[in-house]
Design a protein around this motif. Structure first.
Motif, PDB file in Angstrom:
ATOM      1  N   ALA A  35       0.806  -1.218   0.000  1.00  0.00           N
ATOM      2  CA  ALA A  35       0.000   0.000   0.000  1.00  0.00           C
ATOM      3  C   ALA A  35       0.841   1.271   0.000  1.00  0.00           C
ATOM      4  CB  ALA A  35      -0.950   0.003   1.193  1.00  0.00           C
ATOM      5  N   CYS A  36       1.889   1.322   0.828  1.00  0.00           N
ATOM      6  CA  CYS A  36       2.621   2.583   0.988  1.00  0.00           C
ATOM      7  C   CYS A  36       4.082   2.510   0.555  1.00  0.00           C
ATOM      8  CB  CYS A  36       2.526   3.067   2.434  1.00  0.00           C
ATOM      9  SG  CYS A  36       3.264   1.953   3.647  1.00  0.00           S
ATOM     10  N   GLY A  37       4.617   1.314   0.327  1.00  0.00           N
ATOM     11  CA  GLY A  37       5.987   1.170  -0.139  1.00  0.00           C
ATOM     12  C   GLY A  37       7.049   1.206   0.943  1.00  0.00           C
ATOM     13  N   HIS A  38       6.668   1.428   2.197  1.00  0.00           N
ATOM     14  CA  HIS A  38       7.641   1.435   3.297  1.00  0.00           C
ATOM     15  C   HIS A  38       8.038   0.001   3.638  1.00  0.00           C
ATOM     16  CE1 HIS A  38       7.313   5.690   4.196  1.00  0.00           C
ATOM     17  NE2 HIS A  38       6.003   5.580   4.013  1.00  0.00           N
ATOM     18  N   PRO A  39       9.169  -0.183   4.325  1.00  0.00           N
ATOM     19  CA  PRO A  39       9.538  -1.531   4.757  1.00  0.00           C
ATOM     20  C   PRO A  39       8.413  -2.144   5.597  1.00  0.00           C
ATOM     21  CG  PRO A  39      11.376  -0.038   5.088  1.00  0.00           C
ATOM     22  CD  PRO A  39      10.189   0.807   4.701  1.00  0.00           C
ATOM     23  N   TRP A  40       8.064  -3.393   5.278  1.00  0.00           N
ATOM     24  CA  TRP A  40       6.976  -4.052   6.009  1.00  0.00           C
ATOM     25  C   TRP A  40       7.528  -4.747   7.244  1.00  0.00           C
ATOM     26  CZ3 TRP A  40       4.996  -8.449   8.045  1.00  0.00           C
ATOM     27  CH2 TRP A  40       3.624  -8.448   8.297  1.00  0.00           C
ATOM     28  N   PRO A  41       6.835  -4.673   8.364  1.00  0.00           N
ATOM     29  CA  PRO A  41       5.537  -4.089   8.605  1.00  0.00           C
ATOM     30  C   PRO A  41       5.624  -2.576   8.791  1.00  0.00           C
ATOM     31  CG  PRO A  41       6.264  -5.234  10.585  1.00  0.00           C
ATOM     32  CD  PRO A  41       7.307  -5.463   9.533  1.00  0.00           C
ATOM     33  N   CYS A  42       4.880  -1.863   7.977  1.00  0.00           N
ATOM     34  CA  CYS A  42       4.836  -0.404   8.060  1.00  0.00           C
ATOM     35  C   CYS A  42       4.020  -0.011   9.295  1.00  0.00           C
ATOM     36  CB  CYS A  42       4.208   0.174   6.789  1.00  0.00           C
ATOM     37  SG  CYS A  42       2.500  -0.338   6.530  1.00  0.00           S
ATOM     38  N   ALA A  43       3.976   1.262   9.587  1.00  0.00           N
ATOM     39  CA  ALA A  43       3.246   1.736  10.779  1.00  0.00           C
ATOM     40  C   ALA A  43       1.771   1.347  10.720  1.00  0.00           C
ATOM     41  CB  ALA A  43       3.402   3.238  10.914  1.00  0.00           C
ATOM     42  N   GLU A  44       1.158   1.487   9.552  1.00  0.00           N
ATOM     43  CA  GLU A  44      -0.256   1.126   9.405  1.00  0.00           C
ATOM     44  C   GLU A  44      -0.452  -0.376   9.610  1.00  0.00           C
ATOM     45  OE1 GLU A  44      -4.321   2.067   8.550  1.00  0.00           O
ATOM     46  OE2 GLU A  44      -2.617   3.403   8.843  1.00  0.00           O
ATOM     47  N   ALA A  45       0.421  -1.201   9.052  1.00  0.00           N
ATOM     48  CA  ALA A  45       0.310  -2.653   9.229  1.00  0.00           C
ATOM     49  C   ALA A  45       0.477  -3.028  10.695  1.00  0.00           C
ATOM     50  CB  ALA A  45       1.346  -3.379   8.375  1.00  0.00           C
ATOM     51  N   ARG A  46       1.401  -2.387  11.393  1.00  0.00           N
ATOM     52  CA  ARG A  46       1.598  -2.684  12.813  1.00  0.00           C
ATOM     53  C   ARG A  46       0.341  -2.374  13.612  1.00  0.00           C
ATOM     54  NH1 ARG A  46       7.791  -0.878  14.328  1.00  0.00           N
ATOM     55  NH2 ARG A  46       8.776  -2.094  12.678  1.00  0.00           N
ATOM     56  N   LEU A  47      -0.257  -1.236  13.337  1.00  0.00           N
ATOM     57  CA  LEU A  47      -1.487  -0.854  14.029  1.00  0.00           C
ATOM     58  C   LEU A  47      -2.600  -1.857  13.732  1.00  0.00           C
ATOM     59  CD1 LEU A  47      -3.059   1.205  15.721  1.00  0.00           C
ATOM     60  CD2 LEU A  47      -3.516   2.445  13.611  1.00  0.00           C
ATOM     61  N   LEU A  49      -2.319  -4.971  12.702  1.00  0.00           N
ATOM     62  CA  LEU A  49      -1.995  -6.276  13.286  1.00  0.00           C
ATOM     63  C   LEU A  49      -2.296  -6.299  14.781  1.00  0.00           C
ATOM     64  CD1 LEU A  49       1.331  -7.007  11.419  1.00  0.00           C
ATOM     65  CD2 LEU A  49      -0.733  -8.420  11.316  1.00  0.00           C
ATOM     66  N   LYS A  50      -1.957  -5.228  15.495  1.00  0.00           N
ATOM     67  CA  LYS A  50      -2.244  -5.180  16.933  1.00  0.00           C
ATOM     68  C   LYS A  50      -3.741  -5.239  17.192  1.00  0.00           C
ATOM     69  CE  LYS A  50       1.777  -3.165  19.046  1.00  0.00           C
ATOM     70  NZ  LYS A  50       2.300  -2.146  19.946  1.00  0.00           N
ATOM     71  N   VAL A  51      -4.529  -4.571  16.347  1.00  0.00           N
ATOM     72  CA  VAL A  51      -5.980  -4.615  16.504  1.00  0.00           C
ATOM     73  C   VAL A  51      -6.513  -6.008  16.173  1.00  0.00           C
ATOM     74  CG1 VAL A  51      -8.155  -3.740  15.554  1.00  0.00           C
ATOM     75  CG2 VAL A  51      -6.313  -2.150  16.118  1.00  0.00           C
ATOM     76  N   GLU A  52      -6.041  -6.589  15.090  1.00  0.00           N
ATOM     77  CA  GLU A  52      -6.537  -7.888  14.648  1.00  0.00           C
ATOM     78  C   GLU A  52      -6.180  -9.019  15.613  1.00  0.00           C
ATOM     79  OE1 GLU A  52      -6.791 -10.419  10.513  1.00  0.00           O
ATOM     80  OE2 GLU A  52      -6.012  -8.391  10.520  1.00  0.00           O
ATOM     81  N   PHE A  53      -5.023  -8.935  16.238  1.00  0.00           N
ATOM     82  CA  PHE A  53      -4.577  -9.962  17.183  1.00  0.00           C
ATOM     83  C   PHE A  53      -4.755  -9.510  18.626  1.00  0.00           C
ATOM     84  CE2 PHE A  53      -2.430 -11.353  13.360  1.00  0.00           C
ATOM     85  CZ  PHE A  53      -2.339 -12.729  13.488  1.00  0.00           C
ATOM     86  N   ASP A  54      -5.702  -8.637  18.875  1.00  0.00           N
ATOM     87  CA  ASP A  54      -5.883  -7.984  20.174  1.00  0.00           C
ATOM     88  C   ASP A  54      -5.826  -8.934  21.361  1.00  0.00           C
ATOM     89  OD1 ASP A  54      -6.494  -5.947  22.048  1.00  0.00           O
ATOM     90  OD2 ASP A  54      -8.609  -6.521  21.956  1.00  0.00           O
ATOM     91  N   ARG A  55      -6.563  -9.979  21.350  1.00  0.00           N
ATOM     92  CA  ARG A  55      -6.610 -10.899  22.488  1.00  0.00           C
ATOM     93  C   ARG A  55      -5.809 -12.174  22.241  1.00  0.00           C
ATOM     94  NH1 ARG A  55      -9.762  -8.594  26.122  1.00  0.00           N
ATOM     95  NH2 ARG A  55     -11.509  -7.338  25.418  1.00  0.00           N
ATOM     96  N   ARG A  56      -4.974 -12.153  21.217  1.00  0.00           N
ATOM     97  CA  ARG A  56      -4.161 -13.334  20.884  1.00  0.00           C
ATOM     98  C   ARG A  56      -2.697 -12.915  20.727  1.00  0.00           C
ATOM     99  NH1 ARG A  56      -5.887 -15.352  15.710  1.00  0.00           N
ATOM    100  NH2 ARG A  56      -6.390 -13.209  15.223  1.00  0.00           N
ATOM    101  N   CYS A  57      -2.140 -12.334  21.763  1.00  0.00           N
ATOM    102  CA  CYS A  57      -0.759 -11.839  21.713  1.00  0.00           C
ATOM    103  C   CYS A  57       0.260 -12.928  21.380  1.00  0.00           C
ATOM    104  CB  CYS A  57      -0.402 -11.139  23.015  1.00  0.00           C
ATOM    105  SG  CYS A  57      -1.275  -9.581  23.235  1.00  0.00           S
ATOM    106  N   PRO A  58       0.158 -14.131  21.961  1.00  0.00           N
ATOM    107  CA  PRO A  58       1.121 -15.164  21.572  1.00  0.00           C
ATOM    108  C   PRO A  58       1.045 -15.508  20.083  1.00  0.00           C
ATOM    109  CG  PRO A  58       0.054 -15.768  23.621  1.00  0.00           C
ATOM    110  CD  PRO A  58      -0.687 -14.580  23.076  1.00  0.00           C
ATOM    111  N   VAL A  94       9.681  -8.270  15.104  1.00  0.00           N
ATOM    112  CA  VAL A  94       9.213  -8.877  16.355  1.00  0.00           C
ATOM    113  C   VAL A  94       9.216  -7.924  17.547  1.00  0.00           C
ATOM    114  CG1 VAL A  94       9.596 -10.792  17.966  1.00  0.00           C
ATOM    115  CG2 VAL A  94      10.034 -11.118  15.536  1.00  0.00           C
ATOM    116  N   ALA A  95      10.228  -7.101  17.678  1.00  0.00           N
ATOM    117  CA  ALA A  95      10.417  -6.327  18.907  1.00  0.00           C
ATOM    118  C   ALA A  95       9.279  -5.354  19.206  1.00  0.00           C
ATOM    119  CB  ALA A  95      11.739  -5.568  18.851  1.00  0.00           C
ATOM    120  N   TRP A  96       8.589  -4.863  18.196  1.00  0.00           N
ATOM    121  CA  TRP A  96       7.506  -3.904  18.429  1.00  0.00           C
ATOM    122  C   TRP A  96       6.212  -4.590  18.858  1.00  0.00           C
ATOM    123  CZ3 TRP A  96       3.024  -4.627  15.849  1.00  0.00           C
ATOM    124  CH2 TRP A  96       3.074  -5.454  14.722  1.00  0.00           C
ATOM    125  N   GLY A  97       6.152  -5.902  18.775  1.00  0.00           N
ATOM    126  CA  GLY A  97       4.923  -6.663  18.999  1.00  0.00           C
ATOM    127  C   GLY A  97       4.436  -6.603  20.434  1.00  0.00           C
TER     128      GLY A  97
END
Length: 108
Positions: A35-47, A49-58, A94-97
Motif C-alpha cells: 500500500a505505501c511502499g515502506h519496509p513491512w511491517p509499516c506503521a499502518e500494518a503494525r497498528l 496487526l495489533k488490533v486484529e490480534f488484540d486478544r491473541r498476543c502469543p 518482532v520487537a515492536w509486537g
C-alpha cells in the motif's frame, strides 16, 4: 535423512481491506508494503496487526517470528553480502509486537 523445512507462514495479515487501496501486506521478496511502499511491517500494518490480534498476543508473536524467518530467507537471497542484520530484522518484525514480561522479576 531429515525432512526439509517447510515454508513459513504466508503473509496474509492484516486482513483489513479498502476498495480503492491495496492491503498493507508485504510484497515479497523485497518485503515492502503493497500500500505505501515502506519496509513491512509499516506503521499502518503494525497498528492493524495489533488490533486484529488484540486478544491473541502469543499468536501475533509467533506469526511475526515466522515472517521474520521468511524475510531473512528472501532478503539474504536477494543481497547476501549487504543484507539487513539479524538484529535489524528482529527489531523490524518482532520487537515492536506484544508486551513481554522480563524473564526475571526485578526486585527493588
Amino acid at each position: 535423512m531429515l525432512p526439509s523445512a517447510s515454508a513459513g507462514p504466508m503473509p496474509e495479515y492484516p486482513r483489513y481491506r479498502t476498495e480503492n487501496m491495496p492491503p498493507h501486506t508485504p510484497l515479497r521478496p523485497m518485503w515492502s508494503c503493497r500500500a505505501c511502499g515502506h519496509p513491512w511491517p509499516c506503521a499502518e500494518a503494525r497498528l492493524l496487526l495489533k488490533v486484529e490480534f488484540d486478544r491473541r498476543c502469543p499468536a501475533l508473536s509467533i506469526y511475526l517470528a515466522g515472517l521474520m524467518y521468511e524475510a531473512m530467507h528472501d532478503l539474504y537471497h536477494l543481497n547476501p553480502h549487504d543484507g539487513p542484520s539479524p538484529r535489524d530484522l528482529f527489531e523490524r518484525f518482532v520487537a515492536w509486537g506484544p508486551y513481554r514480561r522480563p524473564a526475571v522479576e526485578v526486585r527493588e
